[in-house]
Design an enzyme around this catalytic site. Structure first.
Site, PDB file in Angstrom:
ATOM      1  CE1 TYR A 132       8.295  37.664  29.846  1.00  0.00           C
ATOM      2  CE2 TYR A 132       9.421  36.502  28.086  1.00  0.00           C
ATOM      3  CZ  TYR A 132       9.280  37.153  29.042  1.00  0.00           C
ATOM      4  OH  TYR A 132      10.596  37.881  29.524  1.00  0.00           O
ATOM      5  CD  GLU A 170       9.627  40.897  31.056  1.00  0.00           C
ATOM      6  OE1 GLU A 170      10.235  39.996  31.452  1.00  0.00           O
ATOM      7  OE2 GLU A 170       9.615  42.060  31.900  1.00  0.00           O
TER       8      GLU A 170
END
Length: 386
Positions: free
Chosen positions: A109, A197
């Site tokens: 991530y 993101e």
């Protein structure tokens, strides 16, 4: 402003961030042609909507033949998607991204966002990437690595290494991550973004990093500097009432309550909603008509408020600083008359010529209730819907 995944990946590619090859398609036949041009024997079909959680909603599927590509594209293009991120809206799928299938060895991530507390851009990363990153953040926050970027010095090489080694990457992968973070930081600053993101950022079977997904939010206040970004706006993915509000320079957000709010000033609007809640009511919207309100803006504001099916009453809270309260009162009377408001309207005015404004409201002969102060206004409007 939000972007579709394919748009975000186009921006990623411009800044040297590796992404899987893919093509957007708006018909099943175009999806098949895109898969044929990509080659290979396996593709990922991804519904393009402004929300995460698409996979759990049936918006991400693997296709092992051109016929499966056609069938999945046809299914998705005839569906609407609602996830935990859509705020109850059913978002239409008008296009799909056909991308090459990539073998995944590991999911990471990585994100960059505006850190308002520290007044800088902050990177967040974790070796525990994937669809359940929110659960990781809630239950195992120690797995989240945070890097604050100094506004003057910019992103430093040692910070990228700190992130990479914190994710247990190899030396080669740390160098790849450094290039990716540098590209993301340049993209963030040069395009005036508010969020990037990458979830997941994957390690493929060859040991290389690849941005498998991409989410971008841009600061709408800076879009005048980026017409190329503004042209990417997809109004079909937004609340239609909020889209209509933006065309009249009104700040509107749809909520779940039954008491409509019209206020001039964002801070005053927040306070108004708080006081309604404290008195047992539920706001139907956030609406800031701005400091320079006039009859035309007030009329458009009433139209927006009345678009809610749950509306039972309206609270108008105006501070007459730039404009006089009597002018605001005349605008409210004209708007209520012209628009045909059929629910109780409680009005609290304060500022220049407030007494004259209240007099005009009381003598209008309309179902308008004048209030003395904000708390009095909240009590009266909640009483009308009790």
């Amino acid at each position: 402003m939000n972007f579709h995944e394919y748009q975000a990946k186009e921006l990623f590619a411009q800044y040297g961030i590796p992404v899987p090859a893919g093509t957007v398609a708006s018909t099943p036949l175009a999806a098949v042609e895109a898969a044929r041009e990509l080659g290979g024997g396996m593709w990922v079909i991804k519904a393009q909507v402004h929300a995460g959680g698409r996979g759990k909603a049936g918006g991400v599927k693997l296709a092992r033949s051109l016929e499966e590509v056609r069938l999945e594209a046809e299914r998705m293009l005839n569906m609407s998607i609602s996830t935990y991120q859509t705020g109850g809206l059913e978002l239409p799928v008008d296009s799909v991204l056909v991308a090459e299938a990539v073998d995944i060895a590991s999911e990471l991530y990585l994100s960059a966002l505006v850190d308002r507390v520290n007044c800088c851009v902050t990177f967040m990363g974790s070796a525990a990437g994937g669809v359940d990153i929110e659960e990781v953040a809630a239950t195992e926050p120690e797995k989240i690595i945070t890097i604050k970027v100094d506004n003057t010095a910019g992103l430093q090489a040692y910070q990228s290494r700190q992130m990479g080694f914190g994710m247990n990457l190899s030396a080669v992968q740390v160098r790849q991550l450094g290039k990716i973070m540098t590209g993301l930081y340049r993209l963030f600053r040069e395009k005036d973004l508010s969020l990037i993101e990458v979830n997941p950022l994957i390690i493929d079977n060859d040991g290389n990093l690849l941005a498998l997904d991409a989410k971008i939010n841009a600061d709408s206040n800076a879009l005048f500097r980026h017409p190329e970004l503004a042209s990417m706006r997809d109004e079909a993915q937004e609340d239609p009432t909020e889209v209509a509000a933006s065309k009249h320079d009104l700040n509107y957000v749809t909520l779940d309550g039954n008491i409509g709010c019209m206020v001039n000033g964002a801070g005053l609007a927040m306070a108004t909603m708080d006081v309604i809640k404290l008195n047992g009511g539920e706001p139907a919207n956030f609406l800031d008509v701005g400091g320079g309100s006039n009859a035309g803006r007030v009329k458009e504001a009433f139209k927006l408020i009345l678009s809610s099916d749950q509306l039972e009453a309206i609270l108008v809270n105006i501070f007459g600083g730039i404009v006089r309260c009597d002018e605001i009162a005349q605008g409210i009377i004209a708007a209520v008359t012209e628009v045909g408001v059929k629910v109780p309207v409680v009005v609290r005015l304060e500022g220049t010529n407030v007494d004259r404004g209240k007099q005009l409201l009381n003598e209008s002969g309309l179902a308008i209730i004048a209030a003395d102060d904000l708390n009095d206004a909240a009590k009266k409007v909640v009483a009308t819907v009790a």
